[in-house]
Design a protein around this motif. Structure first.
Motif, PDB file in Angstrom:
ATOM      1  N   ALA A  67       0.820  -1.072   0.180  1.00  0.00           N
ATOM      2  CA  ALA A  67       0.022   0.095  -0.015  1.00  0.00           C
ATOM      3  C   ALA A  67       0.783   1.159  -0.014  1.00  0.00           C
ATOM      4  N   GLN A  68       2.062   1.213   0.985  1.00  0.00           N
ATOM      5  CA  GLN A  68       2.838   2.308   0.874  1.00  0.00           C
ATOM      6  C   GLN A  68       3.523   2.727  -0.279  1.00  0.00           C
ATOM      7  N   GLY A  69       3.628   1.697  -1.031  1.00  0.00           N
ATOM      8  CA  GLY A  69       4.488   1.637  -2.555  1.00  0.00           C
ATOM      9  C   GLY A  69       3.769   2.310  -3.509  1.00  0.00           C
ATOM     10  N   ILE A  70       2.392   1.848  -3.317  1.00  0.00           N
ATOM     11  CA  ILE A  70       1.453   2.442  -4.609  1.00  0.00           C
ATOM     12  C   ILE A  70       1.319   3.907  -4.147  1.00  0.00           C
ATOM     13  N   VAL A  71       1.077   4.374  -2.930  1.00  0.00           N
ATOM     14  CA  VAL A  71       1.096   5.726  -2.461  1.00  0.00           C
ATOM     15  C   VAL A  71       2.318   6.509  -2.851  1.00  0.00           C
ATOM     16  N   ARG A  72       3.410   5.969  -2.609  1.00  0.00           N
ATOM     17  CA  ARG A  72       4.574   6.641  -2.832  1.00  0.00           C
ATOM     18  C   ARG A  72       4.703   6.957  -4.316  1.00  0.00           C
ATOM     19  N   ASP A  73       4.422   6.007  -5.251  1.00  0.00           N
ATOM     20  CA  ASP A  73       4.820   5.955  -6.545  1.00  0.00           C
ATOM     21  C   ASP A  73       3.733   6.866  -7.022  1.00  0.00           C
ATOM     22  N   GLU A  74       2.694   7.098  -6.839  1.00  0.00           N
ATOM     23  CA  GLU A  74       1.469   8.300  -7.339  1.00  0.00           C
ATOM     24  C   GLU A  74       2.008   9.592  -6.861  1.00  0.00           C
ATOM     25  N   LEU A  75       2.295   9.674  -5.649  1.00  0.00           N
ATOM     26  CA  LEU A  75       2.827  11.025  -5.161  1.00  0.00           C
ATOM     27  C   LEU A  75       4.027  11.585  -5.898  1.00  0.00           C
ATOM     28  N   ASP A  76       4.913  10.744  -6.042  1.00  0.00           N
ATOM     29  CA  ASP A  76       6.321  10.958  -6.634  1.00  0.00           C
ATOM     30  C   ASP A  76       6.069  11.224  -8.247  1.00  0.00           C
ATOM     31  N   HIS A  77       5.121  10.702  -8.727  1.00  0.00           N
ATOM     32  CA  HIS A  77       4.806  11.015 -10.065  1.00  0.00           C
ATOM     33  C   HIS A  77       3.773  12.096  -9.971  1.00  0.00           C
ATOM     34  N   ALA A  78       3.199  12.850  -9.162  1.00  0.00           N
ATOM     35  CA  ALA A  78       2.363  13.938  -9.018  1.00  0.00           C
ATOM     36  C   ALA A  78       3.366  15.004  -8.663  1.00  0.00           C
ATOM     37  N   GLU A 191      -6.502  19.863  -6.861  1.00  0.00           N
ATOM     38  CA  GLU A 191      -7.043  19.093  -7.999  1.00  0.00           C
ATOM     39  C   GLU A 191      -5.944  18.186  -8.492  1.00  0.00           C
ATOM     40  N   ASN A 192      -4.792  18.403  -8.384  1.00  0.00           N
ATOM     41  CA  ASN A 192      -3.729  17.436  -8.776  1.00  0.00           C
ATOM     42  C   ASN A 192      -3.751  16.311  -7.838  1.00  0.00           C
ATOM     43  N   MET A 193      -3.866  16.564  -6.431  1.00  0.00           N
ATOM     44  CA  MET A 193      -3.920  15.545  -5.303  1.00  0.00           C
ATOM     45  C   MET A 193      -5.280  14.729  -5.382  1.00  0.00           C
ATOM     46  N   ARG A 194      -6.175  15.501  -5.698  1.00  0.00           N
ATOM     47  CA  ARG A 194      -7.498  14.582  -5.789  1.00  0.00           C
ATOM     48  C   ARG A 194      -7.570  13.553  -6.974  1.00  0.00           C
ATOM     49  N   LEU A 195      -7.029  13.823  -8.179  1.00  0.00           N
ATOM     50  CA  LEU A 195      -6.781  12.859  -9.069  1.00  0.00           C
ATOM     51  C   LEU A 195      -5.737  11.873  -8.790  1.00  0.00           C
ATOM     52  N   ALA A 196      -4.683  12.188  -8.102  1.00  0.00           N
ATOM     53  CA  ALA A 196      -3.622  11.458  -7.546  1.00  0.00           C
ATOM     54  C   ALA A 196      -4.554  10.322  -6.661  1.00  0.00           C
ATOM     55  N   TYR A 197      -5.327  10.775  -5.608  1.00  0.00           N
ATOM     56  CA  TYR A 197      -6.111   9.795  -4.727  1.00  0.00           C
ATOM     57  C   TYR A 197      -6.902   8.774  -5.571  1.00  0.00           C
ATOM     58  N   HIS A 198      -7.469   9.293  -6.603  1.00  0.00           N
ATOM     59  CA  HIS A 198      -8.554   8.434  -7.378  1.00  0.00           C
ATOM     60  C   HIS A 198      -7.501   7.182  -8.064  1.00  0.00           C
ATOM     61  N   ARG A 199      -6.270   7.441  -8.529  1.00  0.00           N
ATOM     62  CA  ARG A 199      -5.313   6.731  -8.983  1.00  0.00           C
ATOM     63  C   ARG A 199      -5.066   5.691  -7.991  1.00  0.00           C
ATOM     64  N   ILE A 200      -4.395   6.236  -6.716  1.00  0.00           N
ATOM     65  CA  ILE A 200      -4.147   5.322  -5.754  1.00  0.00           C
ATOM     66  C   ILE A 200      -5.220   4.293  -5.453  1.00  0.00           C
ATOM     67  N   PHE A 201      -6.351   4.656  -5.282  1.00  0.00           N
ATOM     68  CA  PHE A 201      -7.147   3.651  -4.529  1.00  0.00           C
ATOM     69  C   PHE A 201      -7.654   2.751  -5.905  1.00  0.00           C
ATOM     70  N   ARG A 202      -7.876   3.260  -6.996  1.00  0.00           N
ATOM     71  CA  ARG A 202      -7.891   2.305  -8.157  1.00  0.00           C
ATOM     72  C   ARG A 202      -6.759   1.516  -8.238  1.00  0.00           C
ATOM     73  N   ARG A 203      -5.564   1.672  -8.047  1.00  0.00           N
ATOM     74  CA  ARG A 203      -4.413   0.648  -8.299  1.00  0.00           C
ATOM     75  C   ARG A 203      -4.522  -0.281  -7.074  1.00  0.00           C
ATOM     76  N   MET A 204      -5.041   0.102  -6.149  1.00  0.00           N
ATOM     77  CA  MET A 204      -5.243  -0.878  -5.018  1.00  0.00           C
ATOM     78  C   MET A 204      -6.010  -1.772  -5.207  1.00  0.00           C
ATOM     79  N   GLY A 205      -7.016  -1.596  -6.095  1.00  0.00           N
ATOM     80  CA  GLY A 205      -8.033  -2.594  -6.420  1.00  0.00           C
ATOM     81  C   GLY A 205      -9.480  -2.293  -5.506  1.00  0.00           C
TER      82      GLY A 205
END
Length: 598
Positions: A67-78, A191-205
């Motif tokens: 879970a931390q890895g997905i969060v880090r990956d998306e925030l780093d990309h953001a 808005e950038n973070m809102r979209l990142a959150y949607h990606r995070i939870f989607r990637r977590m399934g």
């Protein structure tokens, strides 16, 4: 002496069940109230150390790292930058922001004093520390925007820890803080973070949705919670599906139906004896022609502040209910306390149930819900025991009050956008984002030199994800009567290969080969080599909830095939051993692509 850097003989973590310290239980813990708590305890994922304090097992920590890895990956990309702030925070910082007294009064923060007499708090959040860091390091608009984040332990002294990892005293949290030059730039970061959150939870399934929310003690203006849909969720969400509107009930609005008779001409007020008649239902029975929608309730309460109390009277239509969060926000109090019967009688001269806006003491500040505006010929109390007033009109019979929205929106009422009926769903909050503005930077003197050469406060946003809560909520959302059902991205292992007869050399070798082949293709795979009976092993694997299980047993003896089970669908098929790796890697890769692209 030289170091061998070739990788040969390097240590590889054990992926065999016999070395993974898997401990499962048959019975639920006595204090388990929700499904995730029961299953996490039975699967040995958590160990209760004390009320609201848990140790994470090796298996659960593996999921938390994913879970931390997905969060880090998306925030780093953001474009966010990872930092680490201290958990122990100086009281002075919190006094600069004005929040120390608030948190101390609420009992949320753990506090301690060191040998030098300095008082510290264990961080429930980190706005003060990060703002102080920005104050010291950001000097010019040329350094902005910047967004800093950490994944760290947080502490909150929950009044009633419960539900396993869903409501605890110590938890793992991702908190991020953006710094911008203007409100417009903040809106872009938000808005950038809102979209990142949607990606995070989607990637977590996970099935997650954002809802309008109350900012609470964090403060600021715009605020959105991210919820995982779950029947056991503590949060109630009202949704207007046609428009996409969704809001926590603490924040939700709806269109209240207007009561009949609003176009009547005002009549003369009259007073009627109402012995022992206190509630709206009782008044409706006493006055059959006056429905609750034509009545105004007067609710008396105290708003508690850090250094004083204020007395308030809230007026609301008889067919509506008060939303205490909205009302508390209007008063700016830390909490609201309803007046006792004795206090009501002392303040109004009447017993409970007969309070009203007519002749009310100026000790009270009066606020009316917006649905009261424009009411004519209403019924209300007049602060005289056993009497009510009818045909009361605002502005004539009592002064025009201040108006605010503090009505509780309810399921089935018309939604605020399209007017379609609101639907109620339950959810578990796993994330929250805020537009803080200059609430902290102005209070703490965190300024920068703007492009026009003037000094101005940094414009901030705040963004949290409860990482340990996400994993528990994922179990709550996906579990079934057999046990945990892990989404593939969060599963401790994507595939478990189980030999049902470990003493059988041929079966053991087939299992070993499949395990090796899957691992060589990058599949996160575990070999269940434990010496358990076939029934006990399969029951354990169902409880642990790995997405796929390859069973090497009787089917190989009879048909030369192995059984591949899909845990979510509770389905299985027989597959030739040499085809298992190709089949599972294809399924897993398609799933990963789907979660990333959907």
């Amino acid at each position: 002496m030289s170091l061998d850097l070739s990788g040969k003989g390097a240590y590889h973590p054990p992926m065999r069940a016999s070395r993974l310290h898997i401990v499962t239980y048959r019975e639920d813990p006595a204090d388990a109230e929700v499904l995730s708590h029961r299953l996490m305890a039975r699967a040995g994922l958590i160990f209760k150390v004390s009320s609201g304090l848990y140790a994470y097992s090796p298996m659960l920590w593996k999921s938390l790292k994913k879970a931390q890895g997905i969060v880090r990956d998306e925030l780093d990309h953001a474009g966010c930058l990872e930092i680490q702030a201290p958990i122990l925070q100086d009281r002075q910082l919190w006094e600069q922001s004005g929040r120390w007294d608030v948190y101390e009064a609420s009992g949320t923060m753990f506090t301690s004093t060191d040998r030098r007499g300095t008082t510290y708090g264990l961080a429930p959040t980190a706005e003060e520390v990060v703002t102080a860091y920005a104050r010291a390091t950001v000097k010019s608009y040329k350094q902005l925007p910047i967004c800093l984040y950490q994944i760290h332990t947080k502490f909150r002294d929950e009044i009633r820890p419960r539900f396993g990892l869903l409501r605890v005293k110590e938890f793992l949290m991702k908190d991020a803080y953006s710094f911008d030059v203007s409100d417009k730039a903040l809106a872009d970061s938000y808005e950038n973070m809102r979209l990142a959150y949607h990606r995070i939870f989607r990637r977590m399934g996970l099935e997650a949705f954002g809802v309008d929310a109350d900012p609470g003690d964090i403060g600021g203006s715009g605020s959105m919670e991210f919820m995982l849909a779950a029947d056991s969720g503590e949060d109630a969400i009202l949704i207007e599906e046609s428009s996409g509107y969704a809001a926590n009930v603490e924040k939700a609005t709806s269109r209240a139906a207007k009561p009949a008779g609003q176009d009547e001409a005002p009549r003369d007020m009259r007073v009627e004896d109402t012995p022992g008649v206190r509630t709206c239902d009782e008044l409706s029975a006493f006055f059959p022609n006056v429905p609750p929608a034509r009545m105004v309730k007067t609710v008396l309460f105290k708003a508690i502040h850090t250094d004083h109390e204020e007395f308030w009277a809230a007026l609301i239509r008889g067919d509506q209910e008060i939303n205490e969060v909205k009302l508390r926000n209007h008063t700016s109090g830390l909490e609201l306390k309803m007046l006792s019967d004795d206090e009501i009688e002392a303040k109004t001269g009447a017993k409970q149930g007969f309070a009203g806006p007519i002749g009310l003491s100026d000790t009270f500040q009066i606020v009316a819900d917006k649905t009261v505006r424009g009411m004519v010929n209403l019924l209300c109390g007049l602060n005289t025991t056993d009497q009510h007033a009818l045909d009361v009109n605002i502005g004539r019979d009592f002064p025009e009050p201040t108006y605010a929205d503090f009505r509780l929106a309810r399921e089935g009422e018309p939604g605020p956008t399209d007017g379609d009926p609101l639907i109620l769903k339950r959810g578990i909050e796993v994330g929250h984002i805020f537009q803080l503005g200059t609430k902290y930077s102005a209070a703490m003197g965190a300024t920068f030199m703007a492009e026009n050469g003037r000094e101005q406060p940094l414009v901030m946003g705040c963004y949290g994800i409860g990482v340990s809560r996400v994993v528990a909520a994922a179990i709550e959302q996906n579990a079934d009567e057999h046990g945990v059902v892990w989404p593939v991205p969060l599963a401790p292992f994507e595939v478990a290969v189980a030999c049902l007869s470990p003493k059988d050399e041929e079966l053991s070798q087939v299992a070993e080969d499949i395990y090796t082949q899957l691992g060589s293709q990058g599949v996160d795979v575990m070999l269940d080599d434990r010496k358990l009976s076939p029934g006990a092993k399969l029951k354990d694997l169902e409880l642990l909830g790995f997405p796929f299980t390859v069973i090497v047993g009787r089917a190989f003896r009879d048909e030369g095939k192995v059984e591949v089970r899909n845990r979510r669908e509770m389905s299985s098929e027989l597959v030739a051993p040499e085809l298992v790796t190709q089949q599972l890697t294809t399924i897993l890769e398609d799933l990963r692509v789907g979660l990333s692209d959907s």
